[in-house]
Design an enzyme around this catalytic site. Structure first.
Site, short mmCIF file in Angstrom:
data_model
loop_
_atom_site.label_atom_id
_atom_site.label_comp_id
_atom_site.label_asym_id
_atom_site.label_seq_id
_atom_site.Cartn_x
_atom_site.Cartn_y
_atom_site.Cartn_z
N GLY A 185 38.49 37.11 40.21
CA GLY A 185 39.28 38.32 40.28
C GLY A 185 38.55 39.46 39.59
N CYS A 186 38.94 40.68 39.91
CA CYS A 186 38.24 41.83 39.33
C CYS A 186 38.51 41.95 37.83
CB CYS A 186 38.62 43.11 40.05
SG CYS A 186 40.38 43.44 40.16
N TYR A 187 39.76 41.82 37.41
CA TYR A 187 40.05 41.87 35.97
C TYR A 187 39.35 40.74 35.21
CZ TYR A 187 43.79 45.43 36.39
OH TYR A 187 44.50 46.58 36.60
N GLU A 192 37.41 50.22 37.01
CA GLU A 192 38.19 49.34 36.14
C GLU A 192 37.60 49.33 34.73
OE1 GLU A 192 39.89 45.73 37.91
OE2 GLU A 192 38.65 44.67 36.46
#
Length: 347
Positions: free
Chosen positions: A160-162, A251
């Site tokens: 996932g990106c986070y 992000e």
């Protein structure tokens, strides 16, 4: 132009790659990166909702002239490929991944279907797993942590990106046994929700606003726990709260770390510089990074310092959620799977 007509002047003997689910943000960017890659050939792009539409009609800035097609593995340019990037939703991805693997095709999966090693945890946060027998075959797709394993596997689970930003930002501390308690304040642009959700989000709810979401329940928290635990932070449970920003992409994670009682912090900057020495896509920087610093790159920029008043370690990481957080990191893994330099097509 049909899917089979791509190539952009490249030799036609490179590995052929299918991008399934190419009408979403992640799949479209993956198609762009493969189309421009010096080695890979973009064989086909597929979509269940936009079949018949040229990708450059949906995303003109990607400049990919191929037409989206319904997936049909009986077609030569769909089923007789060397690799596939699958950008399907969780639950829908696993059946296609299983079929591709059965056909001898290497896969980088961008869904959550193979990220979590514990089946019970996956099914608590997602859905009943369609192919739990494949969980043990998947390698978590963070090349900075699993480079050798990625090079040997046929199935990479794209993080996932986070978790990408958080794990890379915290990994040196976890390896050094310094983590006791971690609070992660994370912020992302609206593209992190995906194309369908973004189309439903009204501009006025996002503009000039910052909103926390998934408080205490976000699916990426157990993914972060899993990888920090694997690095040596035994049994850690992070406090993780994401926030939606009025940005299209980008992000930032701000990590506030309480150091273990029996640990000593000598030079935390040196710890990070040594940990990431030679890493082509990690920049240890001298000030907290912003999301524009890494936009449209495969870079994770990290700054770390000690708060002299509290003794806490403050670690900040910035990525582009669509690039290092998803699609360009998938290409980094695909390069390794085929024995190419992992920077090919990414610098």
């Amino acid at each position: 132009m049909s899917s089979a007509a791509s190539g952009r002047g490249k030799a036609d003997d490179g590995p052929k790659v299918l991008v399934a689910g190419a009408s979403g943000f992640a799949g479209a960017l993956a198609a762009r990166l493969i189309d421009r890659h010096p080695q890979f050939q973009l064989s086909a792009i597929t979509s269940r909702s936009d079949a018949g539409t040229p990708l450059n009609a949906l995303y003109p800035h990607h400049r990919v002239p191929l037409v989206l097609e319904e997936l049909n593995l009986e077609l030569e340019h769909h089923g007789e490929v060397d690799a596939a990037i699958v950008a399907y939703p969780h639950g829908a991805s696993a059946p296609l991944v299983a079929e591709l693997l059965e056909g001898g095709i290497k896969v980088v999966d961008l869904s959550a279907d193979f990220r979590l090693r514990d089946l019970d945890v996956y099914e608590e946060y997602y859905v009943e797993h369609p192919h739990p027998e494949l969980l043990g075959e998947a390698v978590y797709g963070l090349p900075e942590l699993y480079r050798s394993a990625i090079a040997e596997t046929d199935l990479v689970a794209g993080p996932g990106c986070y978790p990408t930003a958080a794990i890379l930002t915290l990994a040196p501390l976890a390896r050094a046994g310094l983590l006791d308690d971690v609070v992660i304040d994370a912020k992302s642009g609206v593209s992190g929700a995906g194309r369908a959700a973004t189309q439903k989000t009204h501009f006025v709810t996002v503009d000039e606003n910052v909103t926390p979401y998934g408080v205490g329940t976000h699916r990426h928290a157990p993914e972060i726990d899993q990888e920090l635990d694997a690095l040596g932070a035994d049994g850690i449970k992070v406090t993780f709260t994401p926030h939606l920003l009025p940005l299209d992409q980008g992000e930032l994670v701000s990590c506030y770390v309480t150091i273990a009682d029996d640990a000593e912090v000598d030079d935390v900057v040196e710890l990070y510089e040594n940990a990431y020495a030679g890493e082509p896509f990690i920049d240890v920087v001298t000030r907290p990074p912003g999301v524009r610093d890494v936009r449209e790159t495969n870079i994770c920029a990290i700054n770390v310092q000690v708060d002299p008043r509290t003794g806490k370690v403050l670690a900040f990481g910035a990525i582009d959620n669509l690039w290092k957080g998803t699609s360009s990191q998938a290409l980094q893994s695909l390069n390794l799977m085929f024995g190419f330099d992992e920077t090919e097509g990414l610098l």
